[in-house]
Scaffold this active site. Structure first.
Site, short mmCIF file in Angstrom:
data_model
loop_
_atom_site.label_atom_id
_atom_site.label_comp_id
_atom_site.label_asym_id
_atom_site.label_seq_id
_atom_site.Cartn_x
_atom_site.Cartn_y
_atom_site.Cartn_z
N GLU A 161 -9.85 13.16 15.19
CA GLU A 161 -9.42 13.48 13.82
C GLU A 161 -10.27 14.63 13.31
O GLU A 161 -10.98 15.29 14.09
CB GLU A 161 -9.53 12.25 12.89
CG GLU A 161 -8.43 11.24 13.09
CD GLU A 161 -8.20 10.33 11.88
OE1 GLU A 161 -8.78 10.59 10.80
OE2 GLU A 161 -7.43 9.35 12.03
N ASP B 84 -5.84 4.48 10.05
CA ASP B 84 -7.26 4.57 9.69
C ASP B 84 -7.71 3.32 8.94
O ASP B 84 -8.86 2.91 9.03
CB ASP B 84 -7.50 5.77 8.76
CG ASP B 84 -7.32 7.08 9.49
OD1 ASP B 84 -7.22 7.07 10.73
OD2 ASP B 84 -7.26 8.12 8.81
N HIS C 85 0.82 -1.22 0.00
CA HIS C 85 0.00 0.00 0.00
C HIS C 85 0.85 1.27 0.00
O HIS C 85 0.36 2.35 0.35
CB HIS C 85 -0.99 -0.01 1.17
CG HIS C 85 -2.21 -0.83 0.84
ND1 HIS C 85 -2.28 -2.17 1.10
CD2 HIS C 85 -3.35 -0.50 0.22
CE1 HIS C 85 -3.44 -2.62 0.67
NE2 HIS C 85 -4.11 -1.64 0.13
#
Ligand code: FAD
Length: 522
Positions: A267, A156, A91
């Site tokens: 956040e 996340d 990723h």
């Protein structure tokens, strides 16, 4: 079978032999029984989908010893032999887990068992999990929840490997309270660039331990990690509150992070238009009746006045359901201190697993729109508090001003004293201890934005990042710097230590070619 299991000793060994006639007696002397496989397309691909470098071979190690044999052989080979990149879930954004003409070690092949050790009578104080570095965080979570426990610090998105995030930092809304994931590790097993298998911790081989944390895969391949655990709440209360002023938005975020005894996650994000309001609600299962006026200038720049922008603070409180509605009371108490646009605060109760795994829903939504396997020119920057408003304006005038901008822009505060300065990770000098994460998470639709368009976005990101670093003392996160001079600037005062660590743990520059920091000697 998609993967044809071909022993590529010949290819690798030929490369080794062409540099030194005496180096290898026979392939199996060097690599033992481990197969090097034909490279698969995925070994030359990552989430960023902007860089593709094909390796000559792929290794799927069954143990740390397999990796040790490979690295030991390559590090004692003369110059010109292949380099090695560890690849977790792939990723990365800019080819960091790739190795052109080298060997990709797929850490997902390592044993992925998660062993949870909870000491009874000790609260959760002594609980930890021993996890294979190729395990995904979602796999770690599932296993830990069986024992009512969970790691403290998250990203996340959970479909990332333990070794991959520990090589960068690993941040989410818990970082203000517990620090990044690299501040939440008790012990590591690492195969160094010279092929030594070392168990390390803050007190045992600490130089290697701290080097690999945030070390961008430069010093060793992490094969196992010991992660501290805490009691997992069954549910969380998840709150979103809306703002029309950046100053009030950030002031409330800073208020929230000053209350770690009450708040478990903080956040926030920009609300740029109806689309960003809708898409940010994919995983948030509350009915949100916020319908702001964004103004008529759709371009955010060229068409007269500036477009109105809103902000959303997001916080969560763990709900242990020990006392009737204790979490509700905390939410009420905390919300009462905030200055959001009343009445626009929305709260919802969700299972802890669903809360942590929320980005999976966004992934499914993007996949259904054909926007997951597309180029992702992301920009992640840590900005010292004093520069946060300036950086927001810079983004608004550049990256976000483009009419075709689509994607979330996350903004939330980190407390820099939660980052251990011994690790290799870089955070900005923040005199008041607060730095803001700005994550511009853009997906480009290939039918509207082709190669030249993506290149133009990357070029603009480069200019914005350079300006933010120069003018505001910001630091990029997850970026591949374009030159050694940029890397030196990025590490700043930590550069000499980074170089010394490389000389000690990977002197032949076998590891991490995809980062472009230390070229393999030719
Ligand atoms: P890879 O891409 O496979 O590798 C990344 C780097 O680490 C490479 O340099 C590789 O060589 C090295 N590496 C991999 N495994 C090892 C190992 N075992 N030992 C040594 N080096 C290794 N990051 C955050 O901090 N917070 C977030 O909230 C967050 N959300 C994300 C959401 C999405 C959808 C995506 C795509 C990324 C997100 N990231 C986030 C970034 C992510 O943490 C990094 O890209 C991370 O490296 C990905 O892990 P991976 O397993 O895919 O690593």
């Amino acid at each position: 079978m998609a993967l044809k299991a071909v022993y590529l000793y010949a290819a690798v060994v030929a490369l080794l032999l062409c540099s030194s006639a005496n180096f290898i007696q026979s392939p199996s002397d060097v690599l033992g029984p481990v197969a090097l496989l034909e490279p698969t397309p995925s070994a030359a691909r990552d989430f960023g989908a902007m860089v593709s470098k094909a390796p000559v071979a792929v290794m799927r190690p069954g143990s740390a010893a397999d990796i040790a044999r490979l690295l030991g052989a390559l590090s004692s080979a003369p110059p010109g032999t292949p380099a090695v990149a560890a690849r977790g879930a792939g990723h990365s954004l800019h080819g960091q887990a790739q190795a052109r003409g080298g060997i990709v070690v797929e850490t997902r092949a390592l044993p992925r068992a998660v062993e949870v050790v909870a000491r009874r009578g000790d609260g959760d104080g002594g609980a930890y999990a021993d996890v294979g570095a190729g395990a995904l965080w979602v796999e770690v979570l599932e296993e830990c929840l069986r024992a009512g426990l969970a790691p403290r610090s998250w990203t996340d998105y959970l479909h990332l490997t333990v070794g991959g995030t520990l090589s960068n930092g690993g941040i989410s809304g818990q970082a203000f309270k517990h620090g990044p994931q690299i501040s939440n590790v008790l012990e590591l097993e690492v195969v160094t660039g010279t092929g030594e298998v070392v168990t390390c911790s803050p007190t045992r081989s600490p130089e290697l331990f701290f080097a690999v944390l945030g070390g961008l895969g430069q010093f060793g391949i992490i094969t196992r990690a010991r992660i501290p655990l805490q009691a997992a709440p069954p549910k969380v209360r998840w709150v979103r509150a809306f703002y029309d002023s950046f100053e009030t938005f950030t002031r409330d975020q800073e208020l929230l992070v000053s209350m770690p005894e009450l708040v478990d996650y903080v956040e926030g994000f920009m609300v740029l238009n109806e689309h960003s309001l809708r898409s940010s609600s994919v995983a948030f299962p509350a009915e949100v009746n916020f319908a702001p006026d964004f103004g008529s200038d759709g371009g955010g720049g060229g068409g007269g006045g500036k477009k109105k922008v809103y902000y959303c603070v997001e916080f969560a409180v763990h709900d242990f359901q020990r006392q009737d509605s204790a979490a509700d009371h905390v939410v009420e108490l905390v919300s009462g201190k905030l200055s959001f646009l009343r009445p626009h605060a929305y709260s919802v109760e969700v299972a802890y697993f669903d809360f942590l795994n929320r980005v999976r829903m966004e992934e499914e939504s993007l996949r259904s729109r054909g926007l997951w396997d597309v180029p992702h020119p992301w920009l992640n920057v840590f900005v010292p508090r004093h520069g946060a408003a300036g950086f927001k304006d810079l983004l608004m005038d550049t990256v976000i001003a483009r009419g075709d901008f689509e994607g979330p822009v996350l903004i939330y505060p980190l407390l820099t004293d939660r980052w251990d300065g011994n690790t290799s990770a870089v955070v900005p000098a923040a005199p008041d201890g607060v730095a803001y994460v700005f994550s511009v998470l853009r997906s480009t639709d290939p039918s509207r934005c082709g190669g030249a368009c993506v290149d133009a976005i990357l070029e603009e990101h480069r200019r914005v990042a350079d300006e933010a670093c120069r003018r505001l003392g910001a630091k990029q996160y997850l970026a591949r710097q374009p030159s050694r001079a940029h890397w030196r600037d990025h590490f700043g005062a930590g550069w000499d230590r980074f170089v010394a660590r490389k000389a000690r743990f990977d002197p032949m520059h076998v590891l991490g070619p995809g980062q472009g920091i230390f070229p393999r000697a030719t």
